[in-house]
Scaffold this motif. Structure first.
Motif: not given
Length: 658
Positions: A346-352, A419-423
């Motif tokens: 239900t909660i998904f941390p992700v990178v661009p 996060g961690a980089a621009p999207i």
């Protein structure tokens, strides 16, 4: 009563009355079931306000007091987990699975007990319950990682994550810099790497290796020859269970983790983070979520981003404090879609990088003119709802167009943090429409724990990184050589607050470069305050170079433009102060390039197509990755390593453009 009697025994209603009744019922059902707009957490036209010294804070903050914690009874990472144990009612905590199998779960009490047993075992072997005692964790994401970390916090010790892909030299540097005598490993291969350094007498401080997986008994003999005890995790837990010691809880100001930034050049730098740093950062995110999106015990997150990276650590801190669950991927990123479908997070941390893949897959799936039209029309309809604050995945467009992509993520994602980089703004806007969940964008770095700004709930706009978290304030300072001035609302992003690190371990010079005398962290990023009060990252102070004609170049800005081309998977732009132009290394997308080339009448394998190049551009068939040492674990380009790796090609490119 009389009117009711008359109604019950009156003649049957006419078809017209039936139609009116059905219509009224349908309207009532729609009114009761329609999605309510998200109430913005701040005035979206005035999201920040200036304070003394030229800094800005969120308008949601009632005063200038920065928050250190979210829950009164959870001010350290040890207390956060204990709170989760009670909030969950000893519910499921850490999930893991084998191929083709459902997830199995360790409960909160199991995790807490195993951590106490492991910590007791470490103390029984002579380690000290102190913030001066550093323990290495050299493993991929898995439940034992969290158990090892929690064992440290239960006895006020400090965890030092070791990246899976750190080379031997970096490992030696970190072990010696942090005086790490004990390392917990997941696999035998990592233990063998550590022992090879011991055999060469490169890491004299290391004397204990503890393995999570089964290992060859010969490893014990090999370790003893160089003075290193090789033990199993179960063995140490059993030792601790038989010699259990009372917890020695840490204080908020104590160190909890030393996170060595992988860096793109030079030796790794060990960012010293306290319990208050991490807890305040998680609290800032939770406060930004507001009640609508904050995790609850029923929530589940998937863990695949490196646990050695603070973005993932802060997300998990927020989950544990709420008594929620964390399920780990199988360790192979190619199996992540199957893990997502099985876990249904239900909660998904992700990178661009991953979101770009989702975007590309959806776009490439619309292969006919009608499908392209339908996709664009559906996105437009859904985006109109998003702009009204309505976030849902049950509209007619979700059922007709978007349900398949939502199901690839498990079908239950309600909150996503990137996060961690621009999207790309266009990608973010597209995904907010088609995924039907709230997507927050965060910005920060390890030195401020993870995040320092976060997009406000209810803010559907893109192209910015939100507003300062309530645990810190942000200001911009002049960068004269790049013509950025704070008076114009532009400059280097600087951060001050509860989440700003203590400094780099045993490196006063690097610490002084990052932290000024007033406690401001200088990020090296160039920001701009937009009219609504949100922050936009517009440039990079560190990754710039000057060409022969005196022109300053920010290569990442150029790379971000080129990478949006369909046939392009990755780009590395290089410049030389002795040259007047730029050259580039391009990795084509293996799924797109062949079809693209075929339309131009060119056939062949990926390698053959890459050799069929223009003279000032080199096409490389293998993707930059963490494994081949060309990306950091946070998926940023290691520019110095890329320059060395492609030296011959770069020299050849410059020779051709003379």
């Amino acid at each position: 009563m009389e009117s009711l009697f008359q109604f019950l025994f009156s003649p049957l209603p006419t078809p017209a009355l039936i139609s009116i009744f059905i219509l009224g019922a349908a309207v009532l059902l729609w009114l009761n079931s329609r999605q309510k707009p998200v109430t913005p957490s701040v005035d979206l036209n005035r999201q920040t306000v200036g304070i003394q010294g030229g800094a800005r804070k969120s308008t949601a903050m009632e005063n200038d007091n920065l928050i250190s914690y979210y829950y009164e009874d959870a001010r350290t990472l040890y207390e956060v987990f204990q709170r989760g144990l009670h909030a969950s009612g000893n519910g499921p905590c850490l999930g893991y699975r084998k191929p083709g199998q459902p997830y199995q779960w360790l409960k909160y009490k199991q995790v807490s007990d195993r951590a106490q047993h492991l910590g007791s075992g470490l103390l029984h072997r002579g380690l000290c319950p102190s913030p001066d005692q550093f323990i290495g964790i050299f493993a991929q994401n898995r439940p034992e990682w969290i158990i090892s970390e929690l064992a440290c916090y239960t006895y006020s010790m400090v965890a030092v994550p070791l990246y899976d892909t750190l080379g031997p030299e970096a490992l030696v540097f970190i072990i010696n810099r942090a005086d790490i005598s004990t390392v917990l490993c997941d696999k035998q291969e990592k233990a063998e790497l550590l022992l090879s350094n011991c055999e060469k007498e490169l890491t004299p401080v290391l004397n204990t290796i503890i393995l999570m997986d089964a290992f060859d008994p010969d490893l014990i003999d090999r370790g003893s020859k160089c003075g290193v005890d090789v033990l199993s995790l179960r063995e140490v837990e059993t030792l601790g269970k038989d010699n259990k010691k009372d917890p020695v809880p840490p204080k908020p100001e104590d160190l909890c983790i030393v996170c060595f930034t992988s860096g793109t050049t030079g030796d790794p730098k060990g960012a010293m983070l306290t319990h208050e740093n991490v807890v305040s950062n998680a609290a800032g995110v939770l406060r930004s979520f507001e009640r609508s999106f904050a995790p609850v015990p029923q929530d589940v997150s998937i863990s695949f981003l490196p646990l050695a990276h603070m973005f993932e650590r802060v997300v998990q801190t927020a989950m544990y404090g709420a008594g929620a669950r964390v399920g780990f991927f199988q360790g192979d990123i190619r199996l992540l879609p199957d893990d997502m479908k099985t876990l249904q997070p239900t909660i998904f941390p992700v990178v661009p990088r991953l979101l770009n893949r989702v975007y590309d897959r959806v776009q490439s799936g619309a292969q006919t003119p009608f499908k392209k039209w339908l996709l664009n029309f559906a996105v437009e309809r859904k985006h109109l709802e998003v702009k009204q604050g309505i976030i849902r995945n049950n509209s007619i467009w979700d059922r007709l167009v978007f349900h398949k992509v939502q199901e690839t993520l498990g079908g239950r994602v309600r909150v996503m943090v990137t996060g961690a980089a621009p999207i790309s703004p266009s990608v973010l806007s597209f995904l907010r429409a088609c995924l039907g969940c709230q997507i927050f964008e965060a910005y920060g770095q390890t030195e401020c724990t993870a995040g320092c700004t976060f997009s406000a709930s209810g803010d559907w706009t893109s192209g910015h990184v939100g507003i300062p978290l309530p645990c810190n304030i942000v200001k911009l300072v002049d960068v004269e050589e790049m013509n950025y001035f704070a008076a114009n609302g532009e400059g280097e992003v600087c951060i001050k607050g509860k989440n700003v690190f203590r400094g780099y371990l045993k490196d006063e010079d690097k610490t002084a470069e990052a932290l000024d005398k007033d406690g401001w962290l200088h990020t090296g990023d160039i920001g701009k305050w937009l009219a609504s009060g949100v922050l936009k990252i517009i440039d990079r102070k560190k990754n710039i170079f000057k060409l022969a004609q005196g022109e300053y170049i920010a290569p990442e800005k150029i790379e971000n433009v080129y990478v949006r081309s369909g046939p392009v998977a990755q780009v590395f732009v290089h410049g030389d102060s002795l040259q007047a132009c730029l050259v580039g290394i391009v990795v084509p997308d293996p799924e797109v390039l062949p079809g693209f080339a075929a339309k131009l009448g060119v056939e062949g394998s990926l390698e053959k197509l890459c050799k069929n190049q223009v003279k000032d551009l080199h096409l490389h068939p293998e993707q930059f990755s963490i494994e081949n040492g060309l990306l950091t674990p946070t998926l940023k380009a290691k520019r110095a390593d890329l320059t060395k790796f492609f030296k011959l090609q770069i020299d050849s490119l410059y020779a051709n453009v003379q």
